[in-house]
Design an enzyme around this catalytic site. Sequence first.
Site, PDB file in Angstrom:
ATOM      1  N   ARG A  59      30.351  37.429  72.718  1.00  0.00           N
ATOM      2  CA  ARG A  59      29.624  36.160  72.578  1.00  0.00           C
ATOM      3  C   ARG A  59      30.388  34.998  73.209  1.00  0.00           C
ATOM      4  O   ARG A  59      30.328  33.866  72.733  1.00  0.00           O
ATOM      5  CB  ARG A  59      29.330  35.837  71.113  1.00  0.00           C
ATOM      6  CG  ARG A  59      28.352  36.786  70.444  1.00  0.00           C
ATOM      7  CD  ARG A  59      27.896  36.218  69.101  1.00  0.00           C
ATOM      8  NE  ARG A  59      27.162  37.223  68.339  1.00  0.00           N
ATOM      9  CZ  ARG A  59      27.354  37.462  67.042  1.00  0.00           C
ATOM     10  NH1 ARG A  59      28.258  36.788  66.362  1.00  0.00           N
ATOM     11  NH2 ARG A  59      26.627  38.371  66.419  1.00  0.00           N
ATOM     12  N   ARG A  97      27.156  29.348  71.331  1.00  0.00           N
ATOM     13  CA  ARG A  97      26.993  28.031  70.714  1.00  0.00           C
ATOM     14  C   ARG A  97      28.291  27.264  70.493  1.00  0.00           C
ATOM     15  O   ARG A  97      28.252  26.066  70.224  1.00  0.00           O
ATOM     16  CB  ARG A  97      26.256  28.181  69.377  1.00  0.00           C
ATOM     17  CG  ARG A  97      24.779  28.508  69.525  1.00  0.00           C
ATOM     18  CD  ARG A  97      24.137  28.685  68.165  1.00  0.00           C
ATOM     19  NE  ARG A  97      24.592  29.907  67.510  1.00  0.00           N
ATOM     20  CZ  ARG A  97      24.344  30.204  66.235  1.00  0.00           C
ATOM     21  NH1 ARG A  97      23.690  29.348  65.473  1.00  0.00           N
ATOM     22  NH2 ARG A  97      24.778  31.344  65.712  1.00  0.00           N
ATOM     23  N   ARG A 107      20.849  25.202  76.369  1.00  0.00           N
ATOM     24  CA  ARG A 107      19.864  25.708  75.399  1.00  0.00           C
ATOM     25  C   ARG A 107      18.819  24.648  75.079  1.00  0.00           C
ATOM     26  O   ARG A 107      17.618  24.942  74.995  1.00  0.00           O
ATOM     27  CB  ARG A 107      20.613  26.146  74.140  1.00  0.00           C
ATOM     28  CG  ARG A 107      19.786  26.362  72.887  1.00  0.00           C
ATOM     29  CD  ARG A 107      18.878  27.567  72.962  1.00  0.00           C
ATOM     30  NE  ARG A 107      18.243  27.786  71.686  1.00  0.00           N
ATOM     31  CZ  ARG A 107      17.233  27.070  71.211  1.00  0.00           C
ATOM     32  NH1 ARG A 107      16.730  26.076  71.915  1.00  0.00           N
ATOM     33  NH2 ARG A 107      16.693  27.346  70.031  1.00  0.00           N
ATOM     34  N   ASP A 139      19.914  39.277  75.028  1.00  0.00           N
ATOM     35  CA  ASP A 139      19.859  39.613  73.608  1.00  0.00           C
ATOM     36  C   ASP A 139      19.608  41.104  73.476  1.00  0.00           C
ATOM     37  O   ASP A 139      18.917  41.702  74.309  1.00  0.00           O
ATOM     38  CB  ASP A 139      18.743  38.829  72.910  1.00  0.00           C
ATOM     39  CG  ASP A 139      18.831  38.929  71.401  1.00  0.00           C
ATOM     40  OD1 ASP A 139      18.183  39.840  70.824  1.00  0.00           O
ATOM     41  OD2 ASP A 139      19.548  38.136  70.784  1.00  0.00           O
ATOM     42  N   TYR A 171      16.138  46.749  63.249  1.00  0.00           N
ATOM     43  CA  TYR A 171      15.369  45.515  63.436  1.00  0.00           C
ATOM     44  C   TYR A 171      13.876  45.807  63.559  1.00  0.00           C
ATOM     45  O   TYR A 171      13.037  45.064  63.038  1.00  0.00           O
ATOM     46  CB  TYR A 171      15.849  44.778  64.688  1.00  0.00           C
ATOM     47  CG  TYR A 171      17.174  44.076  64.517  1.00  0.00           C
ATOM     48  CD1 TYR A 171      17.257  42.849  63.874  1.00  0.00           C
ATOM     49  CD2 TYR A 171      18.349  44.640  65.021  1.00  0.00           C
ATOM     50  CE1 TYR A 171      18.472  42.187  63.728  1.00  0.00           C
ATOM     51  CE2 TYR A 171      19.567  43.994  64.879  1.00  0.00           C
ATOM     52  CZ  TYR A 171      19.621  42.775  64.233  1.00  0.00           C
ATOM     53  OH  TYR A 171      20.829  42.128  64.084  1.00  0.00           O
TER      54      TYR A 171
END
Length: 359
Positions: free
Chosen positions: A27, A31, A40, A77, A154
């Site tokens: 990652r 963020r 973003r 993703d 998921y």
Amino acid sequence: MTELKNDTFLRALLRQPVAYTPVWMMRQAGRYLPEYRATRARAGSFMDLCQHPELACEVTLQPLERFPLDAAILFSDILTVPDAMGLGLYFAEGEGPHFERPVRDEADIRALRVPDMEEDLGYVLDAVSLIRRELGGRVPLIGFSGSPWTLATYMVEGGSAKTFARSKAMMFDRPELMHALLGVLADAVTAYLNAQVARGAQALMIFDTWGGVLSPRDYREFSLAYMSRIVRGLTREAEGRRVPVILFTKGGGQWLQHMAGSGCDALGVDWTKDLADARRIVGDRVALQGNLDPCVLYASPARVRVEVERVLASYGQGHGHVFNLGHGIHPDVEPDRAAALVAAVHELSPPYHLPAAAD
């Protein structure tokens, strides 16, 4: 393709001699970087960011502009594959991913098909091509996918889960259905990763985020077996080079011996397993990647340096180590801590690679 200027990461994955321990962070484009947050916001949504190759390329390269990392990883993703299968992926603010059409019964599973990579996932592949071009051979590009078991959780749960109640109920009550789901996912992931290699990915990583919630028996049957099947089907050479494959099961330190037999080139190790123990278990079969606790990056730069030294010392002398966090960098980490990590690895690791100390 442009000649690769820094191949330290690739050589380390293949347990070849290197001058220092290469480093990247899971990652690393995310963020914690203010420039990522700005991109973003400009994109409008996370999915728009993923689905526009120019923006995905921009955020992939952002950490490399700040830090002298030894690899770039495709910004995407893990849930792009089930989304391409028609499940309707969306992200609710503060809640994480959800699927409009979860997979709950036999009819749902039988209806699933391997996506057309160019048509359904072309935006990811276009991003790979663009990133390779913009990297200009600076460092290698890592392509990736989620593991079949992780993607299945998921898909069955309809999003994130704590107990994995629906997934495990299917696994225990209707194992043939879970195997059917995992089988189509294994075929899809194999095709997806091979398509990334064809577009320029130079190493591959399979993220088994939720394999660690399984018992040892169930992990081998429902997770590792399908990752091993994928590895057997992957393109292992491109542009005259080996394409290394990394398997990472979060919480999987107890199964490293079994994972090392999958045919992969390297294993990711989270921070709950000492690298010295991991190295004794796998021997010279695979390289190891990891494994600083991501929360170390909340500490001072001086403490980050101390903990980096501990990880390097744990692995010890010789080749076959890629430095990384034990999981993804947290979004509220200060970028200067990431800078301290990268600097410490590059400064402190060369003595572990002296020719006289080589394995």
